[in-house]
Design an enzyme around this catalytic site. Structure first.
Site, short mmCIF file in Angstrom:
data_model
loop_
_atom_site.label_atom_id
_atom_site.label_comp_id
_atom_site.label_asym_id
_atom_site.label_seq_id
_atom_site.Cartn_x
_atom_site.Cartn_y
_atom_site.Cartn_z
N LYS A 52 0.87 -1.18 0.00
CA LYS A 52 0.00 0.00 0.00
C LYS A 52 0.90 1.22 0.00
CE LYS A 52 -4.18 -1.87 1.20
NZ LYS A 52 -4.42 -2.42 2.52
N HIS A 78 0.78 6.85 3.15
CA HIS A 78 -0.07 8.04 3.05
C HIS A 78 0.11 8.97 4.24
CE1 HIS A 78 -2.74 6.31 6.01
NE2 HIS A 78 -2.81 5.19 5.32
N HIS A 124 0.21 7.51 7.81
CA HIS A 124 1.48 6.90 8.20
C HIS A 124 2.59 7.93 8.38
CE1 HIS A 124 -0.32 3.01 6.75
NE2 HIS A 124 0.08 2.77 7.98
N1 ARG Z 1 0.30 -1.59 10.21
C1 ARG Z 1 -0.63 -0.94 11.07
C2 ARG Z 1 -1.41 0.11 10.30
O1 ARG Z 1 -0.97 0.55 9.27
C3 ARG Z 1 0.03 -0.28 12.26
C4 ARG Z 1 0.81 -1.20 13.16
C5 ARG Z 1 1.04 -0.61 14.51
N2 ARG Z 1 1.83 -1.44 15.37
C6 ARG Z 1 1.42 -2.54 15.95
N3 ARG Z 1 2.26 -3.19 16.71
N4 ARG Z 1 0.21 -3.02 15.81
O2 ARG Z 1 -2.47 0.52 10.71
#
Ligand code: ARG
Length: 565
Positions: free
Chosen positions: A125, A128, A131
Site C-alpha cells: 500500500k 499516506h 502513516h
Molecule cells: N500496520 C498498522 C497500520 O498501518 C500499524 C501497526 C502498529 N503497530 C502494531 N504493533 N500493531 O495501521
C-alpha cells in the site's frame, strides 16, 4: 531555582507535596505579576484556610529565605503568591547551566529501555499522510526519550502478513505479470488489489482462493512466500524514499510476518493458562468481564491474526529487549485493539502489562472526508514532502537568489515545514489536510523557527570570535528583553520533560515558537554587534545559547536548520 522554591513552599505547607506545588506554580501572563506565581486556591480545602491567607502567610515567611532562593521580592495578591526573581542571579544560574553539554539536563532514563513501535506501514500500500503522522510523531518521541538518556529501540512493525497477501497473489496471477510489477511497483499492486475487491464482490470464489493462498503462506509454501517477499521488497524500496527524505532509520523491521511462527507457542501458553475459548471455530480470549469484545487469537482455518501477532510480538520484545516501556504510536481508531492486546497480557499474568502504552493520534481527513485508497481520496507522504521542497526552492529563488546550496536548503526547509506542521498541534486533534496549511511559511511554522536560527547564526558569523563564557557582565542581561529571552530559554528542560511525560512533541514545537519569538524581540530591540564591548559580549552569549537551543529542540522534532536561509 524554581524547584528549590517549590521545595521550600511544600515544606512550609503541611500536607502538600512538592509535586502539587510544582503542578500549580505558573508563569504569569504579565511581567508585573512576577516571574512565577502560585495560585493558592487548590490548597484551601486541605489546609482549611482561605487562599488569601495562605498566600499572605507564605509571603511573610518567604522574607527569611528569599536571599537564599535567589528571590528579589514576593507579594501576596488575592490568593496568589507572586515571586520576582533576582534577575542577575537568575541569569547567572541559567547561563552556567545551559552552557554545559546537553544543557545540564538530568538523564532520568539512564539504564532504561523503551521499545518505540511506529511508522509500520502496510506492505503493497502507499505510504499516506496517516502513516506520515505516526512516523513523524514516533521519530520525535524517540529523540526526546533518547535525550533523557533512555535506550530506545526503534521498531517498524510492518504490516506484512495477513489475508490481503492471499488476495494480492490471486490478483497478480490473474491480472498482472512480472514486467508490469517491476516497472510500476506499488502502483500496480494497488491497482490489482482494488480490482480484486471489485471482482470478488461478483465472484465470491476468488475470496476462497485468496484465503487458501494465505494459508499456504502460513505453511511456508515456497511459491507463495516467494511472491510475497518480492512484493515486500518493492514496497520497502518505495518507503525508503520517504524515510530518506525525513532522515529516519529503524533498529528493527520485524513486522507482523516475523511473529507468525511465534503464535503457536502463544496458543499453547494461553491453553495451559486456561484462557483460550472456542467460538464459531475460532480461538479467542473472552474479555467480556472487562467490557471488551473478545480478543481473536486464531481464525477457524488456524491462521494467526493482527491481535495474536501483536501479543506474540510484545512477548518477544519483552524477552529480547527487556523494555521498561513499550510504546505504540498509531491512529486513534486502533485504541480498542491495543486495549485488548494489553488486557490479554495482563490476564496472562504479566505484571509489566502496565508498561504498555498506546499513543494515539487524530484522524487525517481530506476536504472533510475520510482518506481512502478505494475512492481516490488520498494524499501520499512522498508527494507532500516533494511539493514542500519545491515550494521552498521557489521561495528561496524569490527572496534570496544568491544563496549558496539552494537545493540543500530547500530540502531542509520543505521537510522542516511538513514535520513542524504535523507536530505543532496536540497529536490527538483531528487534521483536515490542506496543502496551504502544510506549505505555509508564515506564522507559527517550521520555516519561521528555522529563519530565526539562521538569523542568530548570521550574527555569530559576523561576530567571528570564540564565545567568551568566562567574562560575562550578567547585569547587562537583566534588562527586559534579554531577561525575557533567558526566561524562555530556561524552560527547555521543563519542555522536554513535559513532552516525554505526555508523549507529546507539540510541547517542544510550541516551546520553539516561544523561544523564536523571544529571540526576535530581543534582536529587534537590543543592538548586539554594535553595542559596547561588555554589552556585546553578554548579548553574544544569549545569541549563542538561543541558536544552540533552537537547533537542539528542532532536532528533537526530527527537523534540521540551515545555517543560511
Ligand atoms: N500496520 C498498522 C497500520 O498501518 C500499524 C501497526 C502498529 N503497530 C502494531 N504493533 N500493531 O495501521
Amino acid at each position: 531555582m524554581k524547584d528549590e522554591i517549590c521545595k521550600w513552599i511544600a515544606k512550609s505547607l503541611v500536607n502538600i507535596s512538592e509535586q502539587e506545588v510544582t503542578k500549580f506554580m505558573e508563569v504569569p501572563p504579565e511581567e508585573k505579576m512576577g516571574d512565577f506565581a502560585l495560585p493558592c486556591f487548590s490548597f484551601a480545602k486541605v489546609l482549611h484556610k482561605n487562599p488569601v491567607k495562605i498566600a499572605e502567610e507564605l509571603n511573610s515567611a518567604m522574607i527569611e529565605v528569599q536571599e537564599a532562593l535567589g528571590i528579589e521580592k514576593s507579594e501576596a495578591v488575592n490568593g496568589y503568591l507572586n515571586i520576582f526573581m533576582n534577575r542577575e542571579k537568575y541569569v547567572k544560574h541559567w547561563i552556567d547551566k545551559m552552557r554545559k553539554p546537553d544543557f545540564g539536563l538530568e538523564k532520568t532514563g539512564a539504564g532504561k529501555t523503551i521499545c518505540m513501535d511506529y511508522s509500520s506501514p502496510n506492505i503493497a500500500k502507499y505510504f499516506h499522510v496517516g502513516h506520515l503522522r505516526t512516523t513523524v510523531i514516533g521519530n520525535s518521541l524517540y529523540r526526546i526519550y533518547e535525550k533523557l538518556g533512555f535506550h530506545v529501540v526503534r521498531i517498524n512493525h510492518l504490516g506484512d502478513w495477513g489475508t490481503q497477501f492471499g488476495k494480492l497473489i490471486v490478483a497478480y496471477k490473474k491480472w498482472s505479470d512480472e514486467e508490469t510489477v517491476k516497472e510500476k511497483g506499488i502502483e500496480e499492486l494497488l491497482r490489482i488489489y482494488v480490482k480484486f475487491n471489485t471482482e470478488a464482490e461478483k465472484e465470491p470464489e476468488l475470496m476462497t482462493q485468496a484465503r487458501s493462498w494465505f494459508v499456504k503462506m502460513e505453511q511456508n509454501d515456497e511459491e507463495a512466500l516467494g511472491i510475497w517477499n518480492w512484493f515486500k521488497e518493492i514496497s520497502l524500496k518505495e518507503y525508503s524514499r520517504v524515510y530518506n527524505l525525513l532522515g529516519i532509520t529503524f533498529d528493527s523491521y520485524a513486522g507482523e510476518s516475523f511473529y507468525r511462527d511465534k503464535v503457536p507457542a502463544l496458543v499453547e501458553e494461553l491453553k495451559s493458562k486456561g484462557l483460550l475459548k472456542k467460538s464459531q471455530g475460532a480461538d479467542i480470549i473472552d474479555l467480556s468481564e472487562y467490557d471488551m469484545p473478545p480478543c481473536l487469537i486464531t481464525k477457524s482455518d488456524g491462521s494467526s491474526i493482527y491481535h495474536s501477532r501483536d501479543i506474540a510480538a510484545v512477548l518477544y520484545r519483552k524477552e529480547t529487549y527487556d523494555f521498561n516501556q513499550c510504546v505504540y504510536v498509531t491512529g486513534l481508531e486502533q485504541s480498542l485493539h491495543f486495549k485488548q492486546v494489553f488486557k490479554a497480557i495482563e490476564v496472562m499474568g504479566y505484571q509489566w502489562a502496565d508498561n504498555l502504552i498506546h499513543v494515539p493520534y487524530g484522524l487525517v481527513s481530506l476536504k472533510g472526508e475520510k482518506l481512502s485508497t478505494r475512492n481516490g481520496n488520498i494524499v501520499y507522504a512522498e508527494d507532500i514532502l516533494n511539493e514542500a521542497i519545491e515550494r521552498a526552492l521557489h521561495a528561496i529563488q524569490d527572496k534570496n537568489p544568491d544563496l549558496r546550496n539552494k537545493e540543500e536548503t530547500a530540502k531542509i526547509v520543505g521537510v522542516g515545514a511538513v514535520v513542524f506542521h504535523d507536530l505543532f498541534n496536540q497529536r490527538i486533534k483531528n487534521v483536515d489536510f490542506s496543502w496551504d496549511a502544510v506549505l505555509s511559511f508564515d506564522g507559527t511554522t517550521g520555516p519561521y523557527v528555522q529563519y530565526t536560527y539562521a538569523r542568530a547564526k548570521s550574527i555569530m558569523r559576523k561576530n567571528n570570535k570564540k564565545v567568551d563564557y568566562e567574562n560575562i557582565d550578567f547585569h547587562v542581561l537583566t534588562e527586559d528583553m534579554g531577561y525575557a529571552l533567558i526566561k524562555a530559554l530556561s524552560g527547555y528542560e521543563e519542555a522536554i520533560e513535559k513532552a516525554a511525560e505526555r508523549y507529546e512533541p507539540s510541547v517542544i514545537a510550541r516551546y520553539l515558537v516561544t523561544v523564536a519569538a523571544a529571540f526576535n524581540k530581543f534582536y529587534h530591540e537590543c543592538p548586539i554587534l554594535h553595542a559596547e564591548e561588555n554589552i556585546k559580549r553578554a548579548r553574544i552569549i544569549l545569541t549563542d545559547l538561543a541558536q544552540n537551543v533552537i537547533l537542539d529542540a528542532c532536532g528533537l522534532l526530527g527537523m534540521s536548520c540551515p545555517e543560511e536561509m
